[in-house]
Scaffold this motif. Structure first.
Motif, short mmCIF file in Angstrom:
data_model
loop_
_atom_site.label_atom_id
_atom_site.label_comp_id
_atom_site.label_asym_id
_atom_site.label_seq_id
_atom_site.Cartn_x
_atom_site.Cartn_y
_atom_site.Cartn_z
N TYR A 184 0.84 -1.21 0.00
CA TYR A 184 0.00 0.00 0.00
C TYR A 184 0.87 1.25 0.00
O TYR A 184 0.61 2.21 -0.74
CB TYR A 184 -0.92 -0.04 1.22
CG TYR A 184 -1.82 1.16 1.32
CD1 TYR A 184 -2.87 1.34 0.43
CD2 TYR A 184 -1.62 2.12 2.32
CE1 TYR A 184 -3.71 2.44 0.53
CE2 TYR A 184 -2.45 3.21 2.42
CZ TYR A 184 -3.50 3.38 1.53
OH TYR A 184 -4.33 4.47 1.62
N SER A 185 1.92 1.24 0.81
CA SER A 185 2.83 2.38 0.87
C SER A 185 3.53 2.58 -0.47
O SER A 185 3.71 3.72 -0.94
CB SER A 185 3.84 2.17 1.99
OG SER A 185 4.78 3.22 2.03
N GLY B 11 3.17 5.83 -3.02
CA GLY B 11 4.30 6.59 -3.51
C GLY B 11 4.32 6.68 -5.03
O GLY B 11 4.61 7.75 -5.60
N VAL B 12 4.03 5.57 -5.70
CA VAL B 12 3.98 5.56 -7.17
C VAL B 12 2.90 6.51 -7.67
O VAL B 12 3.10 7.28 -8.62
CB VAL B 12 3.72 4.13 -7.68
CG1 VAL B 12 3.43 4.13 -9.18
CG2 VAL B 12 4.92 3.24 -7.39
N GLN B 13 1.74 6.49 -6.99
CA GLN B 13 0.63 7.35 -7.40
C GLN B 13 0.99 8.82 -7.23
O GLN B 13 0.66 9.66 -8.07
CB GLN B 13 -0.61 7.00 -6.57
CG GLN B 13 -1.89 7.62 -7.11
CD GLN B 13 -3.11 7.13 -6.35
OE1 GLN B 13 -2.99 6.43 -5.36
NE2 GLN B 13 -4.29 7.51 -6.84
N ARG B 14 1.66 9.17 -6.14
CA ARG B 14 2.10 10.56 -5.92
C ARG B 14 3.08 11.02 -7.01
O ARG B 14 2.97 12.12 -7.55
CB ARG B 14 2.76 10.68 -4.55
CG ARG B 14 1.80 10.75 -3.37
CD ARG B 14 2.59 10.77 -2.07
NE ARG B 14 1.74 10.89 -0.91
CZ ARG B 14 1.36 12.04 -0.36
NH1 ARG B 14 1.79 13.17 -0.91
NH2 ARG B 14 0.58 12.08 0.70
N PHE C 123 -5.14 13.07 -3.31
CA PHE C 123 -3.81 13.64 -3.45
C PHE C 123 -3.91 14.91 -4.30
O PHE C 123 -4.66 14.95 -5.30
CB PHE C 123 -2.87 12.66 -4.17
CG PHE C 123 -2.35 11.56 -3.29
CD1 PHE C 123 -2.18 11.77 -1.93
CD2 PHE C 123 -2.00 10.33 -3.83
CE1 PHE C 123 -1.68 10.76 -1.13
CE2 PHE C 123 -1.51 9.32 -3.03
CZ PHE C 123 -1.36 9.54 -1.68
N TYR C 124 -3.17 15.95 -3.90
CA TYR C 124 -3.14 17.20 -4.66
C TYR C 124 -1.70 17.52 -5.02
O TYR C 124 -0.80 17.41 -4.18
CB TYR C 124 -3.72 18.36 -3.84
CG TYR C 124 -5.20 18.19 -3.53
CD1 TYR C 124 -6.17 18.67 -4.42
CD2 TYR C 124 -5.61 17.58 -2.35
CE1 TYR C 124 -7.52 18.53 -4.13
CE2 TYR C 124 -6.95 17.43 -2.05
CZ TYR C 124 -7.91 17.90 -2.95
OH TYR C 124 -9.24 17.76 -2.66
N VAL D 50 -7.68 10.42 -6.74
CA VAL D 50 -8.14 9.63 -5.59
C VAL D 50 -7.10 8.57 -5.24
O VAL D 50 -6.64 7.82 -6.12
CB VAL D 50 -9.49 8.96 -5.89
CG1 VAL D 50 -9.94 8.10 -4.70
CG2 VAL D 50 -10.53 10.00 -6.24
N GLN D 51 -6.71 8.54 -3.96
CA GLN D 51 -5.76 7.52 -3.50
C GLN D 51 -6.50 6.19 -3.29
O GLN D 51 -7.58 6.16 -2.70
CB GLN D 51 -5.10 7.95 -2.19
CG GLN D 51 -4.07 6.94 -1.69
CD GLN D 51 -3.54 7.33 -0.33
OE1 GLN D 51 -4.16 8.12 0.37
NE2 GLN D 51 -2.38 6.78 0.03
#
Length: 447
Positions: free
Chosen positions: A29-30, A34-37, A121-122, A138-139
């Motif tokens: 999940y972490s 991080g990849v999504q950010r 996330f922004y 959306v996370q």
């Protein structure tokens, strides 16, 4: 035991599996967060270049499903939003990611939306003209991640359950197999064996208990044999006077006795009856002592006074046998059973008188020491041969059976003495020489 070990191993395996699953899902999940950010940051930077080059035309025919795009003026007013009417949106100048972008050129943050029940996330990028372009996404929640991995997780869980069941079953059997193979009759043979070093204390204790059990069994068998022998001997000893009494009475009943012989016959009947009475009394006393005298009351008593009472009781018999009986010593207090102590002294004195010689002596002494009280009974009698001295305390054992019966001995006196000594945790010794005399010494420990 095998079932308990199996359940323990299986429970540990399942616990480890679940803990590993939670850890892996947390790390996964972490990682995906991080990849999504990073992806959102890259998209924001690319979109910012497009807006900087083309302005509002960049948004024409733009198809963005994954991200919400918001263009914010330098004063915080909304210039463009691909999902909401900008006229109804408030000023965004105080938004965390916008403030950071205006200050440093780039900003990002994350917020939980109560309306959508989602975490967002922004990512915001300042443009050359001072405006800010912001993208939000959306996370993925942990539950959505679990649902996405539901099928492989279920498959891995099933395989883990099956594998842990098989391993737990085999391991539990392997653990208890050496224990099941232990020869319980000889546990000491496994001491020093590496395979059994972890249970050596148990094996040692088992070995000790086996020895105790075997010893107790031997003692029980010995006690049973003694009881059987005692019953047989008691029956035999009782039959002898009964037969004599019955025979004399039968002769008297059939008028087969001369008048001058009636009195001697009556005397013989009385002697045999007295002998039988004494035998029964000794048997009763011995039976009580066999029980350990638990029901007898113990008191602090003066052994010298008890010896005086016992000597007084046999004084008339000593005079009849022409034996000088004396008592010497000092006061000596013991914690014991008065009637048992009296019985010890009485029987020792009685034997010393019966097996003495005319004009002989019997000396009784009581000596008081710091840790013990010593009773000694010395006589100048016929003595006991060395080969018989170890057996004189056995029930119904007589060195000279014919002489014992002549003087009225029951063969139980010294057995009563021995049991009385044991009840008081005392020790008895005998020193004897034929035709010189015998000395019995009893050492009573002080409590």
């Amino acid at each position: 035991m095998s079932k308990k070990i199996f359940h323990s191993i299986w429970l540990v395996a399942l616990t480890v599996f679940l803990a590993s699953l939670v850890f892996i899902m947390g790390v996964t999940y972490s990682y995906f967060s991080g990849v999504q950010r990073n992806q959102l940051k890259v998209e924001t930077q690319l979109a910012a270049q497009g807006v900087a080059l083309n302005g509002m035309d960049y948004f024409m025919n733009l198809n963005s499903i994954d991200y919400r795009i918001t263009w914010i003026g330098s004063d915080g007013a909304i210039l463009y939003d691909n999902e909401a009417d900008r006229s109804g949106m408030g000023n965004h100048l105080e938004r965390e990611e916008v403030k950071e972008a205006l200050e440093t050129g780039f900003g990002e943050s994350s917020r939980y939306s109560q309306t959508l029940s989602e975490k967002l996330f922004y990512s915001a990028q300042r443009l050359p003209d001072g405006t800010v372009l912001r993208l939000s996404g959306v996370q993925n929640t942990l539950w959505s991640l679990l649902l996405g991995f539901a099928q492989p997780i279920a498959l891995v869980a099933l395989l883990a359950l099956i594998l842990s069941f098989i391993l737990a079953s085999r391991l539990s059997k392997k653990i208890v197999e050496p224990i099941n193979q232990i020869d319980l009759e000889n546990p000491a043979s496994y001491l020093g064996n590496k395979e059994y070093e972890e249970i050596e204390p148990l094996l040692y204790r088992m070995s000790v208990q086996q020895s105790e059990i075997r010893r107790n069994q031997r003692e029980l068998e010995k006690a049973s044999h003694i009881r059987q022998e005692f019953t047989a001997n008691a029956s035999h000893e009782l039959k002898t006077p009964l037969h004599a009494i019955s025979g004399y009475a039968e002769l008297l009943e059939g008028n087969m006795v001369r008048v001058e012989d009636i009195r001697p016959f009556a005397g013989k009947i009385r002697q045999e009856a007295q002998r039988m009475t004494q035998l029964v009394c000794d048997i009763i006393d011995l039976t009580k002592l066999d029980g350990g005298a638990n029901e007898m009351q113990r008191n602090n008593v003066d052994l010298l006074q008890i010896a005086k009472n016992a000597v007084d009781s046999v004084q008339s018999e000593a005079e009849k046998q022409n034996v000088m009986l004396t008592l010497s010593g000092e006061e000596a207090t013991l914690y014991g059973v008065p009637q048992v102590l009296y019985s010890i002294i009485y029987n020792l004195c009685d034997n010393a008188i019966k097996y003495n010689r005319p004009n002989g002596t019997v000396e009784v002494s009581v000596q008081n020491y710091d840790r013990s009280v010593v009773l000694a009974v010395r006589d100048t009698g016929i003595g006991i041969p060395q080969e018989y001295q170890e057996r004189i305390f056995e029930r119904f054992y007589r060195v000279d059976k014919s002489h014992s019966k002549e003087i009225g001995g029951t063969g139980l006196g010294l057995s009563i003495v021995k049991h009385g000594v044991m009840i008081h945790n005392a020790a008895i010794t005998v020193e004897s020489e034929q035709n010189i005399g015998t000395t019995f010494t009893v050492i009573f420990p002080k409590k």
